[in-house]
Scaffold this motif. Structure first.
Motif, short mmCIF file in Angstrom:
data_model
loop_
_atom_site.label_atom_id
_atom_site.label_comp_id
_atom_site.label_asym_id
_atom_site.label_seq_id
_atom_site.Cartn_x
_atom_site.Cartn_y
_atom_site.Cartn_z
N LYS A 2 0.84 -1.19 0.00
CA LYS A 2 0.00 0.00 0.00
C LYS A 2 0.87 1.25 0.00
O LYS A 2 1.86 1.34 0.73
N THR A 4 0.46 5.79 -0.57
CA THR A 4 -0.45 6.92 -0.68
C THR A 4 0.03 7.83 -1.80
O THR A 4 1.22 8.10 -1.92
N GLU A 33 -3.78 4.57 -2.05
CA GLU A 33 -4.81 5.42 -1.47
C GLU A 33 -4.62 6.81 -2.08
O GLU A 33 -3.55 7.41 -1.92
N LYS A 52 -0.19 16.50 6.13
CA LYS A 52 -0.92 15.32 5.67
C LYS A 52 0.01 14.33 4.98
O LYS A 52 -0.10 13.11 5.15
N ASN A 54 3.29 14.02 5.41
CA ASN A 54 4.20 13.42 6.39
C ASN A 54 3.49 12.39 7.27
O ASN A 54 4.06 11.36 7.64
N HIS A 55 2.21 12.67 7.58
CA HIS A 55 1.43 11.71 8.35
C HIS A 55 1.26 10.41 7.57
O HIS A 55 1.37 9.30 8.13
N ALA A 56 0.99 10.53 6.26
CA ALA A 56 0.84 9.35 5.41
C ALA A 56 2.15 8.58 5.33
O ALA A 56 2.15 7.33 5.31
N GLN A 58 4.42 8.32 7.59
CA GLN A 58 4.59 7.57 8.84
C GLN A 58 3.64 6.37 8.90
O GLN A 58 4.02 5.28 9.30
N ALA A 59 2.40 6.59 8.50
CA ALA A 59 1.40 5.52 8.57
C ALA A 59 1.74 4.37 7.63
O ALA A 59 1.54 3.20 7.97
N ASP A 60 2.25 4.70 6.44
CA ASP A 60 2.57 3.67 5.44
C ASP A 60 3.97 3.09 5.63
O ASP A 60 4.28 2.04 5.06
N ALA A 61 4.81 3.82 6.38
CA ALA A 61 6.24 3.48 6.47
C ALA A 61 6.83 3.43 5.07
O ALA A 61 7.68 2.59 4.75
#
Length: 272
Positions: A2, A4, A33, A52, A54-56, A58-61
């Motif tokens: 996955k 983004t 996504e 947003k 940078n958050h993605a 971190q979430a996706d690594a």
């Protein structure tokens, strides 16, 4: 896997999304996504976009992919400071073109907003209105204005294809649904006979047709596999008997269907 993907623009984001989606479609092993951020036209909005992104990340690594059509350098630089991989569409494509053509382009913030003054834009809007007015055989008295008339059984893809042809290419496209009465007659319906040179048929796998119809009328005769098989067989017989070109829509996207019709009917060579 996955990842983004961001589509960022200081205007509508249509250009960034269209080109970005096209490029990402070549990586079908990755689930993307997709996040669209239009009207990023200030430093504050750009910084919010960076959060947003940078958050993605971190979430996706994993590094998000960014497609942007930002004109202002300051805003573009803020976006570039994020943890994403940035594909700047304007600098990637327009800068080399400027060098090749020996002049500066005239793009600026909100360039697409002047579209209402563009003749091709107005033509496409008129084509969309025509497609809507002539959907499902609504106005057979206006077929003289049609460049193409799509014909097929119910739920074979006629309406979305007509609208795509109108929006993307400005084609005046009408469509006519083959009813049971039409199919039982085994010949081209009377309203279409004088326009046979404009007709293009759509067919579809009966199992797929049944599945689509069941989403609308589950368990009905209309959606039964027997009914779908009969309708498709009779429709194809009418096309073959009248030497009408037709295309199978079962596994093709609307974009593919429309493009094949444009080429097959030579509509690109004969604009309205």
């Amino acid at each position: 896997m996955k990842r983004t993907a961001f589509f960022i623009s200081d205007s509508t984001g249509i250009t960034a999304e269209a080109l970005g989606q096209s490029l990402l479609s070549h990586f079908d092993s990755i689930e993307f996504e997709k996040i669209i951020l239009p009207y990023v036209d200030s430093e504050v909005k750009a910084q919010a976009a960076v959060l947003k992104i940078n958050h993605a990340a971190q979430a996706d690594a994993a590094q998000p992919i960014i497609f942007d059509t930002i004109v202002e350098n300051t805003i573009s630089e803020i976006i570039a400071s994020s943890d994403g991989f940035m594909v700047d569409i304007f600098s990637t494509f327009l800068s080399p073109l400027e060098k090749a053509l020996g002049c500066k382009s005239n793009y600026h913030v909100g360039r697409r907003q002047i579209a209402s003054a563009d003749k091709s834009y107005t033509h496409r809007i008129n084509a969309v209105n025509y497609a809507l007015d002539n959907d499902d055989g609504a106005r057979i008295n206006r077929y003289d204005d049609a460049q193409i008339i799509l014909v097929g059984v119910s739920r074979s893809g006629k309406t979305p294809c007509c609208l795509y042809l109108a929006m993307q290419s400005g084609i005046f496209a009408a469509n006519y649904p083959l009813t049971e009465e039409d199919l039982d007659s085994r010949k081209l319906p009377a309203p279409l006979q004088q326009h046979q040179n404009k007709i293009y048929g759509l067919t579809i796998n009966p199992e797929r047709l049944s599945a689509i119809r069941n989403e609308r009328r589950a368990g009905s005769r209309y959606a039964s596999i027997t009914q779908c098989e009969d309708e498709v067989r009779q429709a194809e017989a009418i096309f073959q008997r009248g030497t009408i070109p037709f295309i199978d829509t079962t596994h093709a996207s609307i974009e593919e269907i429309a493009t094949r019709i444009l080429v097959g009917a030579q509509l690109r060579d004969h604009p309205h």
